[in-house]
Design a protein around this motif. Structure first.
Motif, PDB file in Angstrom:
ATOM      1  N   ARG A 101       0.865  -1.188   0.000  1.00 26.76           N
ATOM      2  CA  ARG A 101       0.000   0.000   0.000  1.00 26.76           C
ATOM      3  C   ARG A 101       0.894   1.227   0.000  1.00 26.76           C
ATOM      4  NH1 ARG A 101      -2.969  -1.314   4.373  1.00 26.76           N
ATOM      5  NH2 ARG A 101      -4.458  -2.332   3.015  1.00 26.76           N
ATOM      6  N   ALA A 102       0.570   2.193  -0.822  1.00 26.16           N
ATOM      7  CA  ALA A 102       1.329   3.446  -0.867  1.00 26.16           C
ATOM      8  C   ALA A 102       0.392   4.608  -0.588  1.00 26.16           C
ATOM      9  CB  ALA A 102       1.997   3.633  -2.223  1.00 26.16           C
ATOM     10  N   ALA A 103       0.885   5.544   0.203  1.00 25.22           N
ATOM     11  CA  ALA A 103       0.146   6.773   0.479  1.00 25.22           C
ATOM     12  C   ALA A 103       0.815   7.907  -0.284  1.00 25.22           C
ATOM     13  CB  ALA A 103       0.141   7.064   1.973  1.00 25.22           C
ATOM     14  N   ILE A 104      -0.013   8.737  -0.895  1.00 23.89           N
ATOM     15  CA  ILE A 104       0.488   9.871  -1.658  1.00 23.89           C
ATOM     16  C   ILE A 104      -0.133  11.132  -1.072  1.00 23.89           C
ATOM     17  CG2 ILE A 104       0.579  10.950  -3.938  1.00 23.89           C
ATOM     18  CD1 ILE A 104       0.165   8.061  -5.073  1.00 23.89           C
ATOM     19  N   ASN A 105       0.727  12.007  -0.582  1.00 26.74           N
ATOM     20  CA  ASN A 105       0.268  13.284  -0.056  1.00 26.74           C
ATOM     21  C   ASN A 105       1.482  14.177   0.124  1.00 26.74           C
ATOM     22  OD1 ASN A 105      -1.089  15.443   1.069  1.00 26.74           O
ATOM     23  ND2 ASN A 105      -2.278  14.190   2.477  1.00 26.74           N
ATOM     24  N   ARG A 150      -2.552  17.786   0.841  1.00 27.49           N
ATOM     25  CA  ARG A 150      -3.942  17.513   0.495  1.00 27.49           C
ATOM     26  C   ARG A 150      -4.715  17.224   1.776  1.00 27.49           C
ATOM     27  NH1 ARG A 150      -0.979  14.531  -3.832  1.00 27.49           N
ATOM     28  NH2 ARG A 150      -1.395  15.644  -5.762  1.00 27.49           N
ATOM     29  N   GLU A 151      -6.030  17.331   1.714  1.00 31.17           N
ATOM     30  CA  GLU A 151      -6.851  17.081   2.892  1.00 31.17           C
ATOM     31  C   GLU A 151      -6.700  15.649   3.384  1.00 31.17           C
ATOM     32  OE1 GLU A 151     -10.934  18.267   2.623  1.00 31.17           O
ATOM     33  OE2 GLU A 151     -10.412  20.160   1.646  1.00 31.17           O
ATOM     34  N   ALA A 152      -6.516  14.718   2.473  1.00 27.75           N
ATOM     35  CA  ALA A 152      -6.373  13.308   2.845  1.00 27.75           C
ATOM     36  C   ALA A 152      -5.404  12.636   1.883  1.00 27.75           C
ATOM     37  CB  ALA A 152      -7.729  12.600   2.792  1.00 27.75           C
ATOM     38  N   ASP A 153      -4.804  11.547   2.335  1.00 31.99           N
ATOM     39  CA  ASP A 153      -3.901  10.777   1.484  1.00 31.99           C
ATOM     40  C   ASP A 153      -4.676  10.128   0.335  1.00 31.99           C
ATOM     41  OD1 ASP A 153      -1.880  11.290   3.305  1.00 31.99           O
ATOM     42  OD2 ASP A 153      -1.855   9.268   4.141  1.00 31.99           O
TER      43      ASP A 153
END
Length: 192
Positions: free
Chosen positions: A53-57, A68-71
């Motif tokens: 899983r990757a988070a982008i923010n 951003r408001e959310a990932d």
């Protein structure tokens, strides 16, 4: 004798693209090239097996940090036939979708600046890969795609030759196409 000066009509928003803002951004970057320097980031984590899983923010651009408001969360996995749980697309499938998205977005911007009304754009991308390389079974087979093909179907209120020019310019300006065809240096550091 009076000469009549014909003014070009102002460019207006089209196809969901705010053309005046896009043109203003181009003007700012032309005057201040440093504003074009961006850094994007993703942070990946292993979940289980081949599932990740990757988070982008957060990114740097136009001279400052942005959040951003959310990932945005992107998951990757392998199909069962490749020892995965098939919970998400494979990374190589994401590569194909990223190329399609980059070319398609460019088409939207370029057609809008040219004031062409788009009816539809469909970008299909296929890639051929021989897994013998990844699996370590044949050192003469590369790990990645041997070839990638993209087909763009485009309809709009312009002549076919003008629509083709839009597609060609999008490919010529695509960051993703450039990275794939010219290579990009990638450094990997290991921290324990």
């Amino acid at each position: 004798m009076n000469a009549t000066v014909m003014e070009k009509p102002a460019k207006v928003a089209k196809n969901g693209v705010d053309v005046p803002t896009l043109l203003a951004t181009l003007g700012v970057v032309k005057e201040m090239p440093a504003a074009a320097k961006f850094q994007f980031r993703a942070k990946g984590q292993w979940v289980s097996g081949t599932h990740s899983r990757a988070a982008i923010n957060g990114y740097f651009g136009a001279g400052e940090e942005h959040g951003r408001e959310a990932d945005f969360v992107v998951e990757g996995d392998h199909p069962a036939v490749l020892c995965g749980a098939d919970k998400a697309p494979t990374p190589v499938e994401y590569l194909l979708s990223a190329l399609a998205a980059c070319i398609t977005a460019g088409i939207g911007n370029i057609a809008s600046v040219r004031q062409i009304d788009l009816e539809s754009v469909e970008t299909t991308v296929e890639g051929d890969i021989d897994l013998q390389g990844i699996l370590g079974l044949n050192e003469e087979v590369r790990n990645g795609y041997e070839g990638i093909r993209a087909t763009v179907r485009i309809k709009g209120d312009a002549a076919a030759e003008d629509l083709e020019k839009v597609v060609r310019q999008s490919v010529a300006r695509s960051a993703f196409f450039d990275m794939l065809t010219n290579g990009t240096k990638v450094d990997v550091a290991v921290a324990t």
